[in-house]
Design a protein around this motif. Structure first.
Motif, short mmCIF file in Angstrom:
data_model
loop_
_atom_site.label_atom_id
_atom_site.label_comp_id
_atom_site.label_asym_id
_atom_site.label_seq_id
_atom_site.Cartn_x
_atom_site.Cartn_y
_atom_site.Cartn_z
N ASN A 99 4.94 -8.61 -3.57
CA ASN A 99 5.05 -10.06 -3.66
C ASN A 99 4.35 -10.49 -4.95
OD1 ASN A 99 4.60 -12.90 -3.43
ND2 ASN A 99 4.87 -12.75 -1.21
N THR A 100 5.12 -10.83 -5.96
CA THR A 100 4.55 -11.18 -7.26
C THR A 100 3.82 -12.52 -7.21
OG1 THR A 100 6.65 -12.17 -7.97
CG2 THR A 100 6.29 -9.86 -8.51
N LYS A 101 4.23 -13.40 -6.31
CA LYS A 101 3.56 -14.70 -6.19
C LYS A 101 2.13 -14.53 -5.67
CE LYS A 101 7.17 -18.17 -5.62
NZ LYS A 101 7.71 -19.19 -4.69
N LEU A 102 2.01 -13.74 -4.60
CA LEU A 102 0.71 -13.55 -3.97
C LEU A 102 -0.07 -12.38 -4.55
CD1 LEU A 102 1.66 -14.11 -0.22
CD2 LEU A 102 0.71 -15.75 -1.83
N LYS A 103 0.62 -11.62 -5.43
CA LYS A 103 0.01 -10.43 -6.03
C LYS A 103 -0.43 -9.45 -4.94
CE LYS A 103 -1.55 -12.65 -10.30
NZ LYS A 103 -0.82 -13.91 -10.08
N THR A 104 0.45 -9.28 -3.93
CA THR A 104 0.18 -8.33 -2.86
C THR A 104 1.17 -7.17 -2.93
OG1 THR A 104 1.61 -9.55 -1.33
CG2 THR A 104 -0.73 -10.10 -1.33
N PHE A 105 0.75 -6.05 -2.39
CA PHE A 105 1.58 -4.84 -2.35
C PHE A 105 1.27 -4.13 -1.06
CE2 PHE A 105 2.87 -0.53 -3.17
CZ PHE A 105 3.98 -0.63 -4.00
N GLU A 106 2.31 -3.90 -0.24
CA GLU A 106 2.14 -3.25 1.05
C GLU A 106 3.15 -2.12 1.18
OE1 GLU A 106 0.88 -7.41 3.31
OE2 GLU A 106 2.84 -6.50 3.66
N SER A 107 2.73 -1.02 1.82
CA SER A 107 3.62 0.12 2.03
C SER A 107 3.59 0.57 3.47
CB SER A 107 3.21 1.29 1.12
OG SER A 107 3.41 0.99 -0.23
N TYR A 108 4.76 0.99 3.97
CA TYR A 108 4.92 1.49 5.33
C TYR A 108 5.66 2.81 5.27
CZ TYR A 108 4.16 -3.48 6.45
OH TYR A 108 3.66 -4.74 6.53
N PRO A 109 5.32 3.79 6.09
CA PRO A 109 6.12 5.02 6.14
C PRO A 109 7.56 4.69 6.53
CG PRO A 109 4.04 5.32 7.30
CD PRO A 109 4.16 3.85 7.01
N LYS A 201 5.93 1.23 -7.71
CA LYS A 201 4.52 1.60 -7.70
C LYS A 201 3.65 0.35 -7.64
CE LYS A 201 5.31 5.85 -10.34
NZ LYS A 201 4.96 6.62 -11.56
N ASP A 202 2.50 0.52 -7.03
CA ASP A 202 1.56 -0.59 -6.93
C ASP A 202 1.12 -0.99 -8.33
OD1 ASP A 202 -0.49 -2.36 -6.39
OD2 ASP A 202 -1.29 -1.19 -4.72
N PRO A 203 1.47 -2.22 -8.77
CA PRO A 203 1.14 -2.63 -10.14
C PRO A 203 -0.29 -3.11 -10.32
CG PRO A 203 2.26 -4.41 -9.03
CD PRO A 203 2.20 -3.26 -8.04
N ARG A 204 -1.02 -3.26 -9.22
CA ARG A 204 -2.37 -3.81 -9.32
C ARG A 204 -3.36 -2.77 -9.81
NH1 ARG A 204 -3.21 -5.53 -3.36
NH2 ARG A 204 -2.31 -3.44 -3.17
N PRO A 205 -4.39 -3.19 -10.53
CA PRO A 205 -5.43 -2.24 -10.96
C PRO A 205 -6.08 -1.58 -9.75
CG PRO A 205 -5.65 -4.34 -12.11
CD PRO A 205 -4.65 -4.55 -11.01
N ARG A 206 -6.51 -0.37 -9.91
CA ARG A 206 -7.18 0.32 -8.82
C ARG A 206 -8.42 -0.45 -8.40
NH1 ARG A 206 -5.64 5.24 -7.38
NH2 ARG A 206 -4.14 6.37 -8.70
N GLY A 207 -8.58 -0.53 -7.06
CA GLY A 207 -9.75 -1.22 -6.54
C GLY A 207 -9.54 -2.70 -6.28
N VAL A 208 -8.35 -3.21 -6.64
CA VAL A 208 -8.06 -4.65 -6.43
C VAL A 208 -7.20 -4.80 -5.19
CG1 VAL A 208 -7.17 -6.76 -7.43
CG2 VAL A 208 -8.20 -5.03 -8.91
N GLY A 209 -7.84 -4.72 -4.04
CA GLY A 209 -7.12 -4.93 -2.78
C GLY A 209 -6.05 -3.91 -2.48
N ARG A 210 -6.17 -2.69 -3.06
CA ARG A 210 -5.13 -1.71 -2.84
C ARG A 210 -5.34 -1.03 -1.51
NH1 ARG A 210 -3.47 1.35 -8.35
NH2 ARG A 210 -1.92 2.10 -6.87
N GLY A 211 -4.21 -0.59 -0.92
CA GLY A 211 -4.27 0.10 0.35
C GLY A 211 -2.99 -0.08 1.11
N LYS A 212 -2.74 0.80 2.06
CA LYS A 212 -1.52 0.76 2.87
C LYS A 212 -1.82 0.10 4.20
CE LYS A 212 0.24 5.01 0.79
NZ LYS A 212 0.65 6.39 1.04
N MET A 213 -0.76 -0.55 4.71
CA MET A 213 -0.90 -1.18 6.01
C MET A 213 -0.86 -0.09 7.08
SD MET A 213 -1.28 -4.32 5.35
CE MET A 213 -1.12 -4.95 7.02
#
Length: 213
Positions: A99-109, A201-213
Motif C-alpha cells: 500500500n503506497t499510500k500507507l507505506k505498508t507491506f504485508e506478506s502471506y504464505p 519486494k518490500d521497498p521499505r528500509p530495513r527496520g521500518v515496520g518490516r515483518g510478515k503477518m
C-alpha cells in the motif's frame, strides 16, 4: 484505507478466489450441475497465462479497479489503478500487498490463502471447498462454494459465461453478510508474461515496520 481494510481487500476480494471442488459432506449435485463444475474447473485449469481488467466493489460500495495478470502455477498480479495505491502480487510462494499510500507491506504464505487453490499446478476436485449451489443464467452460470473446514468464513460465488467460456468475476460474502464483488473484463489467454511482473519486494528500509503477518 486503513491497514485493516487492506487486509480485508486481500481476504474478501482478489485473493479470495478458491476453485470450486467437491468436498466430503457437500450437498449432492445433479449430474448436470456436476458437469458445469467440471467444465469450470477444466477452463480454469487451461488458463496457463492470462491478463485482463478488474473492478472491485467493497461492502461499503467503494469501487476500485486495475489490471490483472495470471501465470500458473503460483503467480498473479493485481495492480490497482491510482489513487488506490495498492499492489497485490503472488510470486509462487508468498502473496504480498504493498500500500503506497500507507507505506505498508504485508506478506502471506500462498498456501495459506484461497488463491493457492486457483493457482495450483493441478486443480483438484477431491479437496478444497464445498459446492453449495449451481445457478444457471441466460448467458452462463454461477457456482457458489464455501470452505469445507471453515464454514463460518462466508462463501464465494464464481460467475462464468458460456459463449465464449470465460470467468466473469466473483462475489465473496463474509459471515456478516457483507459482499465484495470483483468483475473481470476482457480476461484473455496470453503468453510471454515477464517474470518481473510477479516479483514484489518490500521497498521499505530495513527496520521500518518490516515483518510478515
Amino acid at each position: 484505507m486503513t491497514s485493516t481494510m487492506t487486509r480485508r481487500a486481500l481476504a474478501l476480494g482478489l485473493a479470495a478466489l478458491p476453485v470450486p471442488a467437491l468436498a466430503q459432506g457437500a450437498p449432492a449435485l445433479s449430474a448436470a450441475d456436476k458437469a458445469l463444475v467440471d467444465k469450470a474447473v477444466a477452463y480454469l485449469q487451461s488458463l496457463g497465462e492470462a491478463k485482463g481488467r478488474f473492478v472491485q466493489t467493497d461492502p461499503r460500495g467503494a469501487v476500485t479497479q486495475g489490471a490483472l495478470y495470471l501465470k500458473r502455477p503460483g503467480k498473479a498480479r493485481f495492480a490497482y489503478d491510482p489513487p488506490a495505491g495498492l499492489l497485490v502480487v503472488s510470486d509462487g510462494a508468498l502473496v504480498s500487498i504493498h500500500n503506497t499510500k500507507l507505506k505498508t507491506f504485508e506478506s502471506y504464505p500462498l498456501g495459506a490463502t484461497p488463491l493457492n487453490l486457483f493457482l495450483a499446478k493441478q486443480i483438484r476436485l477431491d479437496r478444497g471447498v464445498v459446492v453449495t449451489r449451481v445457478t444457471r443464467h441466460s448467458d452462463g452460470f454461477s457456482i457458489t462454494a464455501r470452505d469445507g473446514k471453515r464454514q463460518a468464513d462466508g462463501q464465494i460465488t464464481l460467475t462464468f459465461s458460456n459463449s465464449p467460456m470465460r470467468l466473469l468475476g466473483w462475489t465473496v460474502t463474509d459471515p456478516q453478510g457483507g459482499a465484495t464483488r470483483v468483475r473481470l473484463s476482457n480476461l484473455q489467454p496470453t503468453s510471454g508474461l515477464a517474470n518481473s511482473l510477479f516479483v514484489l519486494k518490500d521497498p521499505r528500509p530495513r527496520g521500518v515496520g518490516r515483518g510478515k503477518m
